[in-house]
Write an enzyme that holds these catalytic residues in place. Structure first.
Site, PDB file in Angstrom:
ATOM      1  N   SER A  71       0.839  -1.205   0.000  1.00 16.75           N
ATOM      2  CA  SER A  71       0.000   0.000   0.000  1.00 16.75           C
ATOM      3  C   SER A  71       0.876   1.258   0.000  1.00 16.75           C
ATOM      4  O   SER A  71       0.373   2.351  -0.230  1.00 16.75           O
ATOM      5  CB  SER A  71      -0.938   0.000   1.214  1.00 16.75           C
ATOM      6  OG  SER A  71      -0.211  -0.190   2.416  1.00 16.75           O
TER       7      SER A  71
ATOM      8  N   ASP B 291       5.691  -6.748   2.636  1.00 20.42           N
ATOM      9  CA  ASP B 291       4.828  -7.237   1.568  1.00 20.42           C
ATOM     10  C   ASP B 291       5.666  -7.569   0.344  1.00 20.42           C
ATOM     11  O   ASP B 291       6.477  -6.748  -0.101  1.00 20.42           O
ATOM     12  CB  ASP B 291       3.838  -6.129   1.168  1.00 20.42           C
ATOM     13  CG  ASP B 291       2.397  -6.504   1.419  1.00 20.42           C
ATOM     14  OD1 ASP B 291       2.107  -7.697   1.667  1.00 20.42           O
ATOM     15  OD2 ASP B 291       1.559  -5.585   1.379  1.00 20.42           O
TER      16      ASP B 291
ATOM     17  N   LYS C  82       4.832 -11.202   3.473  1.00 22.94           N
ATOM     18  CA  LYS C  82       3.412 -11.451   3.224  1.00 22.94           C
ATOM     19  C   LYS C  82       3.186 -11.574   1.722  1.00 22.94           C
ATOM     20  O   LYS C  82       3.761 -10.820   0.935  1.00 22.94           O
ATOM     21  CB  LYS C  82       2.551 -10.327   3.807  1.00 22.94           C
ATOM     22  CG  LYS C  82       1.056 -10.514   3.541  1.00 22.94           C
ATOM     23  CD  LYS C  82       0.185  -9.589   4.375  1.00 22.94           C
ATOM     24  CE  LYS C  82       0.055  -8.183   3.841  1.00 22.94           C
ATOM     25  NZ  LYS C  82      -0.498  -8.112   2.474  1.00 22.94           N
TER      26      LYS C  82
ATOM     27  N   GLU D 295       0.018 -12.452  -1.344  1.00 27.80           N
ATOM     28  CA  GLU D 295      -1.405 -12.590  -1.639  1.00 27.80           C
ATOM     29  C   GLU D 295      -1.668 -13.909  -2.363  1.00 27.80           C
ATOM     30  O   GLU D 295      -0.904 -14.296  -3.252  1.00 27.80           O
ATOM     31  CB  GLU D 295      -1.870 -11.417  -2.521  1.00 27.80           C
ATOM     32  CG  GLU D 295      -1.762 -10.076  -1.815  1.00 27.80           C
ATOM     33  CD  GLU D 295      -2.261  -8.911  -2.658  1.00 27.80           C
ATOM     34  OE1 GLU D 295      -2.793  -9.135  -3.773  1.00 27.80           O
ATOM     35  OE2 GLU D 295      -2.128  -7.766  -2.198  1.00 27.80           O
TER      36      GLU D 295
ATOM     37  N   GLU E  28      -8.995  -9.822   4.072  1.00 28.97           N
ATOM     38  CA  GLU E  28      -9.374  -8.455   3.682  1.00 28.97           C
ATOM     39  C   GLU E  28     -10.751  -8.447   3.027  1.00 28.97           C
ATOM     40  O   GLU E  28     -11.006  -9.211   2.090  1.00 28.97           O
ATOM     41  CB  GLU E  28      -8.319  -7.870   2.732  1.00 28.97           C
ATOM     42  CG  GLU E  28      -8.665  -6.450   2.275  1.00 28.97           C
ATOM     43  CD  GLU E  28      -7.517  -5.671   1.638  1.00 28.97           C
ATOM     44  OE1 GLU E  28      -6.370  -6.160   1.657  1.00 28.97           O
ATOM     45  OE2 GLU E  28      -7.785  -4.569   1.127  1.00 28.97           O
TER      46      GLU E  28
HETATM   47  O1  KIV Z   1      -0.443  -3.293   1.787  1.00 30.86           O
HETATM   48  C1  KIV Z   1      -1.180  -3.260   2.799  1.00 30.86           C
HETATM   49  O2  KIV Z   1      -1.289  -2.234   3.506  1.00 30.86           O
HETATM   50  C2  KIV Z   1      -1.911  -4.474   3.155  1.00 30.86           C
HETATM   51  C3  KIV Z   1      -2.874  -4.403   4.298  1.00 30.86           C
HETATM   52  C4  KIV Z   1      -4.082  -3.644   3.891  1.00 30.86           C
HETATM   53  C5  KIV Z   1      -3.210  -5.740   4.821  1.00 30.86           C
HETATM   54  O3  KIV Z   1      -1.710  -5.481   2.520  1.00 30.86           O
HETATM   55 NA    NA Z   2      -0.572  -5.251   0.615  1.00 34.73          NA
END
Ligand code: KIV
Ligand code: NA
Length: 277
Positions: A46, A84, A114, A116, A183
């Site tokens: 994000s 991420d 993390k 997806e 989410e």
């Molecule tokens: O990138 C991000 O901020 C996210 C969260 C919304 C879980 O993946």
């Molecule tokens: Na994300």
């Protein structure tokens, strides 16, 4: 205060103690959220929307994620930092995924990554965990697939989609993910997923209050912008208002020459000035 580890997070799920996570993208924000006492910091992709002004997370690169994760790691707090993995850093091959995940641990010092996706990434998740890389899953609304999903909407509403979400969560848990972000999932479905998982902690965003933990984007939580705010986010502050009025006061004081005041000003002996010609 002791550093949070993946064991801490697993123990919190067992004890039913809610887990808190927020995003941070730089050292200043990471220091503040560490001091507040959050258990996990997510360096989310994000960052693309929030800090870099992209329209989605799709353009975010490995180099951008590494740059921001390094900055967050310089805050030296106790929170467990999760980075991420950006779009197409793990989808093309298992080898890409392992190599890029390892870059986060080796080059930034963060603890976990993390990714997806559900069952389609489980072979990769298993290999990451076997190689010593803690993994957080992310299912439901997965913003890297916005072009495929046709927009940002609540996921898992019909029987097939709800069953797939539950199956994906179990598959990620079996592959070794220690936590799974849910989410934009209906609250009752997120509650069922949470109850069915024995070791992986569910971290909700737009997924109701029954998840093992919650995550919010720091800029949403703080009201950093007066623009669009998703339904699931709550503004705990109005930093937008505070910033605009602080900068307006600065502008006024500069224009009227009341800033800088004597206490912000350096002095010199008069006799030094007198000797100048
Ligand atoms: O990138 C991000 O901020 C996210 C969260 C919304 C879980 O993946
Ligand atoms: Na994300």
């Amino acid at each position: 205060k002791k550093a949070i580890t993946t064991s801490t997070i697993k123990a919190m799920k067992q004890q039913g103690e809610p887990i808190t996570m927020v995003t941070a993208y730089d050292v200043a924000m990471a220091r503040n959220v560490n001091e507040a006492g959050v258990e996990m910091i997510l360096v989310g992709d994000s960052v693309g929307n929030v800090m870099l002004g992209y329209g989605s997370t799709v353009p975010v690169t490995m180099e951008e994620m590494l740059h921001h994760t390094k900055a967050v790691m310089r805050a030296c707090g106790t929170a467990l930092v999760v980075a991420d993995m950006p779009f197409m850093s793990y989808q093309a091959s298992i080898a890409d995924g392992l190599y890029n995940a390892a870059r986060f641990l080796k080059e930034t010092g963060c603890t976990a990554v993390k990714l997806e996706g559900g069952s389609e990434i489980c072979e990769l998740v298993q290999k990451m965990v076997a190689a010593g890389i803690p993994v957080v899953g992310h299912i439901g609304l997965t913003p890297q697939s916005v072009n495929q999903m046709g927009g940002f909407k609540v996921q898992g509403k019909d029987v097939a989609a709800a069953q797939k979400l539950l199956d994906d969560a179990k598959a990620l848990e079996a592959a070794g993910a220690f936590a799974i972000v849910l989410e934009c999932v209906p609250a009752a479905l997120a509650a069922k997923v949470t109850a069915e998982l024995k070791t992986a902690a569910t971290i909700g965003i737009g997924a109701g209050n029954s998840c093992d933990g919650q995550v919010l984007v720091c800029n949403d939580l703080l009201g950093f912008s007066d623009g669009f705010c998703p339904k699931f986010a709550k503004k705990y502050s109005d930093l937008h208002g505070s910033i605009v009025s602080a900068v307006q006061q600065y502008i006024r004081e500069v224009k009227e020459r009341s800033f800088p005041a004597p206490e912000h000003t350096f002095k010199i002996d008069d006799e030094v000035l007198e000797k100048l010609y």
